[in-house]
Scaffold this active site. Sequence first.
Site, short mmCIF file in Angstrom:
data_model
loop_
_atom_site.label_atom_id
_atom_site.label_comp_id
_atom_site.label_asym_id
_atom_site.label_seq_id
_atom_site.Cartn_x
_atom_site.Cartn_y
_atom_site.Cartn_z
N GLU A 145 0.81 -1.21 0.00
CA GLU A 145 0.00 0.00 0.00
C GLU A 145 0.85 1.27 0.00
O GLU A 145 0.81 2.08 0.93
CB GLU A 145 -0.96 0.00 1.20
CG GLU A 145 -1.98 -1.12 1.13
CD GLU A 145 -2.95 -1.12 2.29
OE1 GLU A 145 -4.03 -1.70 2.16
OE2 GLU A 145 -2.61 -0.55 3.36
N GLU A 303 -6.34 -8.02 -0.98
CA GLU A 303 -6.83 -8.01 0.40
C GLU A 303 -8.33 -7.73 0.40
O GLU A 303 -8.84 -6.93 -0.39
CB GLU A 303 -6.15 -6.94 1.25
CG GLU A 303 -4.70 -7.18 1.58
CD GLU A 303 -4.15 -6.10 2.52
OE1 GLU A 303 -4.96 -5.45 3.24
OE2 GLU A 303 -2.93 -5.88 2.51
#
Length: 661
Positions: A145, A303
């Site tokens: 991320e 995710e």
Amino acid sequence: MLHGGDYNPDQWLSTKDTTWKEDMRLARLAGVNTLSVGIFAWAALEPEEGRYEFGWLDEIMDLMGENGITAVLATPSGARPGWMSHRYPEVLRVNADRTKNRHGGRHNHCLTSPVYREKTLAINTALAERYGAHPALGVWHISNEYGGECHCDLCQDRFRAFLQDKYGDLATLNEEWWTAFWSKTYTDWSHIESPSTHWRGEQDIHGLHLDWMRFTTEQFVDFYLHETAPLKAATPDVPCTTNLMGTYPGIDYFRLAQVLDVVSWDSYPQWSGTERDIRTGAEAAFHHDLTRSLKGKPFMLMESSPSATNWRPVAKLHRPGVHLLQSLQAVAHGADTVQYFQFRKGRGGSEKFHGAIVDHEGTERTRVFRDVAEVGARLKELDAVVGTDTPAEVAVVFDWHNRWALDDMKGLLQDKTAYHRTVVDHYRAFWEQGVPADVVDSSLIAEPGFLDRYKVLVAPMLYMLRPGVAAAVDAFVQRGGTFVASYATGYVDENDKAFTGGFPGPLRDTLGVWCEEIDALYEDDRNSVEWDGASYPAFDLCELVHAETAEVLGVYGADFYQGRPALTVNARGEGQAYFIAARTGDDFLGDFYRGLVASTGVERALDADLPDGVTAQVRTDGTRDHVFVQNYGPAPATVALADGPLELAPYGTAIVERARS
């Protein structure tokens, strides 16, 4: 079809002899065939500078291989070890207020720092050399991320070099940034600094902030390439990715995606167990379609949460059926994987109560485990879907540069211009009809031939027109395409300078309107759009336009501009261009786009009337279609098909296979 999630065996070293083997057993039971490892494991991999401890990772990689589990192996740059921060403080970020961070958190590192680049290169090289030939290795997971920014002196120097390369000289920069405003003219490159929260000055030069955001994107692109260089050298055939975050505002994902082998992202819809889930479903679908469109091919759902998302203000549990619904939604929109954060809940830290396949209870007896196992079983039946296309004849524009410019704009509703929400509103009208859509960047529009695949192009609030976009849109319309634009379109160029000669700037001839003024309404103000015998509420923004060559279809119902155009269409060449002058609700957008879908003949996934909350999406190999019909409402629904009714439970999914017509 890959099914699995983030796995942190380094958090269980003290009980590895029992925990790791049990994890493999539970993975098999849940239908898990992939695990992401090593994501935040730098301290476990290099506890002291230059001393690597790979023994535990060797064991895990071997265990995964023995159990038929594909490793998504991460580089650990998302969180560096404490010894590095204390020995080399230059690796720590400087914030916009010019304060330096201390050690802690994650992604607290300077992307320019030579030391940080040296250390990441060293450990990534070691990982590539040690595991490049391991049979379990399937994908490289780069960091985690990416996000944030650094304002240190090293980054300031690099920013200035970026600007010198872009503009060449200060005279050009000053003109493009319009620095005569408030006497901001630059006379030396060294005087330029990144935007600061300490003073407003550099926030009021919009060209500066826009270029800072572009520079920050290039920083991440460059750092990603730095991280992947040793991996590509050792394993050129193993794909590399980094997990994105939907419409995260800090990075232009269309640019970053150019250097990814496969796009992956992290999806965390906020399900409520109410009718609000229909809107939530549309928003999640938008982000999936955006992710697929970044490279125009299937993506990885890296995710998602199998149940409660602990960082939400309300960590609500998934209602029965919701986990399967959200997982198959991702597949329907182009995912070839369904992965979670996390496999096993940790015992400490801020994510210990985040949803996981394996709860603290530690067995397969939980409701969530059964939900995950159900997804695993369904995915085993969908291997034929892997690699297939998601055909779309509609493109909806979402543009990061346009978003940055609108966020900076002083006017309209200030910081409540709601660009993201507006684009999703227009997208939702297609989603509700089961019309597949791509979500594209405006810069792609200017590429030769890009628009040839589409019948309809929708660009809500395209405030910024980058080079070549207006000409490409006009050519698209002239050869038979349908274009839809809205209020706040065509105001500024790529450097955030206002167009002269009247809005919508270079699109004026295409749309056949002149936008003279725009009225921003207070929260309780209402106007209306009178169209096709009905009255629709208008709120927030109402543009006052003159129909030049366009035909007026709808008018305003109130205020001093009552009777003036609110909806127009301009016939141009073989096509047509619509202009929606006001912000409206789902009622208007639904009716308008239903008519547009019918008149343009764009492909729907299912030739049937879909009840509220039900949508259909299709994946195809060109010969066989898999049509995913999904109910996002908390009540049962029925879809009337030609061969009989299709019954859907609350949050239910049915997959219809058919020959491609």
